[in-house]
Design a protein around this motif. Structure first.
Motif, PDB file in Angstrom:
ATOM      1  N   PHE A  40       0.689   9.661  -5.024  1.00  0.00           N
ATOM      2  CA  PHE A  40      -0.303   8.655  -5.430  1.00  0.00           C
ATOM      3  C   PHE A  40      -0.746   7.916  -4.175  1.00  0.00           C
ATOM      4  N   PRO A  41      -2.051   7.714  -3.974  1.00  0.00           N
ATOM      5  CA  PRO A  41      -2.537   7.125  -2.713  1.00  0.00           C
ATOM      6  C   PRO A  41      -2.166   5.655  -2.564  1.00  0.00           C
ATOM      7  N   VAL A  42      -1.883   5.261  -1.331  1.00  0.00           N
ATOM      8  CA  VAL A  42      -1.514   3.882  -1.011  1.00  0.00           C
ATOM      9  C   VAL A  42      -2.296   3.411   0.211  1.00  0.00           C
ATOM     10  N   GLY A  67      -2.577  10.920   1.795  1.00  0.00           N
ATOM     11  CA  GLY A  67      -2.608   9.954   0.708  1.00  0.00           C
ATOM     12  C   GLY A  67      -2.625   8.504   1.125  1.00  0.00           C
ATOM     13  N   VAL A  68      -2.942   8.227   2.391  1.00  0.00           N
ATOM     14  CA  VAL A  68      -3.096   6.840   2.849  1.00  0.00           C
ATOM     15  C   VAL A  68      -4.594   6.605   2.967  1.00  0.00           C
ATOM     16  N   THR A  69      -5.176   6.043   1.928  1.00  0.00           N
ATOM     17  CA  THR A  69      -6.624   6.016   1.798  1.00  0.00           C
ATOM     18  C   THR A  69      -7.270   4.696   2.199  1.00  0.00           C
ATOM     19  N   PRO A 241       9.605  -4.861  -7.301  1.00  0.00           N
ATOM     20  CA  PRO A 241       8.569  -3.880  -6.963  1.00  0.00           C
ATOM     21  C   PRO A 241       7.161  -4.470  -6.969  1.00  0.00           C
ATOM     22  N   GLU A 242       6.947  -5.521  -7.762  1.00  0.00           N
ATOM     23  CA  GLU A 242       5.622  -6.143  -7.880  1.00  0.00           C
ATOM     24  C   GLU A 242       5.220  -6.935  -6.639  1.00  0.00           C
ATOM     25  N   LEU A 243       6.138  -7.087  -5.672  1.00  0.00           N
ATOM     26  CA  LEU A 243       5.834  -7.854  -4.463  1.00  0.00           C
ATOM     27  C   LEU A 243       5.969  -7.015  -3.195  1.00  0.00           C
ATOM     28  N   LEU A 244       6.089  -5.712  -3.333  1.00  0.00           N
ATOM     29  CA  LEU A 244       6.317  -4.841  -2.183  1.00  0.00           C
ATOM     30  C   LEU A 244       5.018  -4.272  -1.620  1.00  0.00           C
ATOM     31  N   LEU A 245       4.915  -4.283  -0.298  1.00  0.00           N
ATOM     32  CA  LEU A 245       3.865  -3.574   0.423  1.00  0.00           C
ATOM     33  C   LEU A 245       4.539  -2.672   1.453  1.00  0.00           C
ATOM     34  N   LEU A 286       6.880   3.960  -7.147  1.00  0.00           N
ATOM     35  CA  LEU A 286       6.804   2.968  -6.083  1.00  0.00           C
ATOM     36  C   LEU A 286       5.410   2.959  -5.462  1.00  0.00           C
ATOM     37  N   ALA A 287       4.832   4.141  -5.242  1.00  0.00           N
ATOM     38  CA  ALA A 287       3.493   4.203  -4.659  1.00  0.00           C
ATOM     39  C   ALA A 287       2.473   3.489  -5.539  1.00  0.00           C
ATOM     40  N   ARG A 288       2.585   3.650  -6.823  1.00  0.00           N
ATOM     41  CA  ARG A 288       1.650   2.959  -7.733  1.00  0.00           C
ATOM     42  C   ARG A 288       1.816   1.447  -7.624  1.00  0.00           C
ATOM     43  N   HIS A 289       3.057   0.982  -7.559  1.00  0.00           N
ATOM     44  CA  HIS A 289       3.290  -0.453  -7.364  1.00  0.00           C
ATOM     45  C   HIS A 289       2.654  -0.923  -6.054  1.00  0.00           C
TER      46      HIS A 289
END
Length: 300
Positions: A40-42, A67-69, A241-245, A286-289
């Protein structure tokens, strides 16, 4: 040399050793291979394309191939911030962050006094108002490279950047190196912007919990893969997970097993997969998050 060897044998042997060492040195500096594409792209939430060898077009193409868009190009002084804004205007999948790096503020003050710092801050303010500039950063405090004589200028600059981010409703991107207590104190005193990002998070698990309680984003880089980075992995483990970059901070902090070689946005999958292992999460989940969090943090 062995008793039966001749001077020519020794010369050839030395030449061969030199050639082998040179080849090893070239291999160590060669760009790492492209990893397997992400499911999933991040986004790479923090990179410095202006410090990397490939042309912007080549760097973005390599990143997109795995996938790094999207990338956030970060400025560290007035000139590099101007370059970041111009590059973001030219490329649809590049956004900009502009600021004076914590180490830039004391340099300006030492060379030109408070007036020089004020003039640079005025330039950053003009750039930060541009629509392609989504963040004020990287700003913050760095007590590793700047001694006690630079602390006042750093803190003054940090406070000015916080105020600017709030006034323009931009994200705040924080550089925090060996200055955790003062960074947290100043954020409390000034009032943190609604969207605050700790770039290349370097605190421990307790600090990560504190940041999470405040709703601040935490971005992790390739150094989480280093052997001596267990405290950093312990911090990552407690971040919701909702605060991860995820970021590269390229050309710095190349993840293992490529440490010491040039970093670039296309290596984000290596770091994200390491993060997924630490979090015991499926890579795609994780990628989606991370993708959603980055868009939310920067407002694109």
């Amino acid at each position: 040399m062995p008793p039966s060897a001749t001077p020519d044998d020794a010369a050839h042997s030395a030449a061969g050793t030199t050639a082998t060492n040179a080849a090893k040195a070239r291999a160590a500096q060669a760009p790492p291979p492209l990893p397997e594409p992400l499911a999933f792209p991040v986004a790479d939430s923090h990179t410095h394309l202006d410090m990397q060898e490939p042309a912007v077009a080549d760097a973005l193409a390599a990143a997109a191939a795995v996938g790094v868009t999207t990338v956030v190009q970060v400025g560290c002084d007035l000139e590099r911030s101007r370059w970041a804004a111009e590059t973001a205007a030219a490329w649809q999948n590049v956004w900009a962050a502009v600021a004076l790096h914590p180490n830039e503020a004391p340099r300006l003050s030492a060379e030109g006094g408070a007036e020089a710092l004020d003039e640079a801050l005025t330039g950053i303010e003009k750039l930060a108002a541009l629509p392609q500039v989504l963040a004020v950063g990287e700003t913050g405090l760095d007590y590793f490279r700047t001694g006690p004589e630079g602390v006042a200028a750093q803190q003054r600059s940090f406070r000015a950047h916080i105020e600017l981010a709030k006034r323009l409703d931009k994200a705040l991107v924080i550089h925090d190196r060996e200055a955790h207590a003062d960074v947290l104190r100043i954020l409390e005193e000034e009032g943190a912007p609604e969207r605050t990002v700790f770039h290349c998070f370097s605190g421990d698990a307790e600090m990560a919990k504190l940041c999470a309680a405040k709703g601040w984003f935490m971005s992790f880089a390739g150094n989480i893969t280093f052997k001596n980075a267990q405290p950093l992995r312990d911090a990552l483990a407690v971040v919701p997970p909702e605060l991860l970059l995820v970021e590269t901070d390229a050309p710095f902090l190349t993840p293992a097993p490529y440490r010491g070689r040039p970093n670039a946005p296309y290596l984000i999958p290596v770091t994200l997969r390491a993060m997924a292992r630490t979090k015991d999460l499926d890579e795609e989940r994780l990628a989606r998050h991370v993708a959603a969090n980055t868009a939310r943090a920067f407002g694109y």
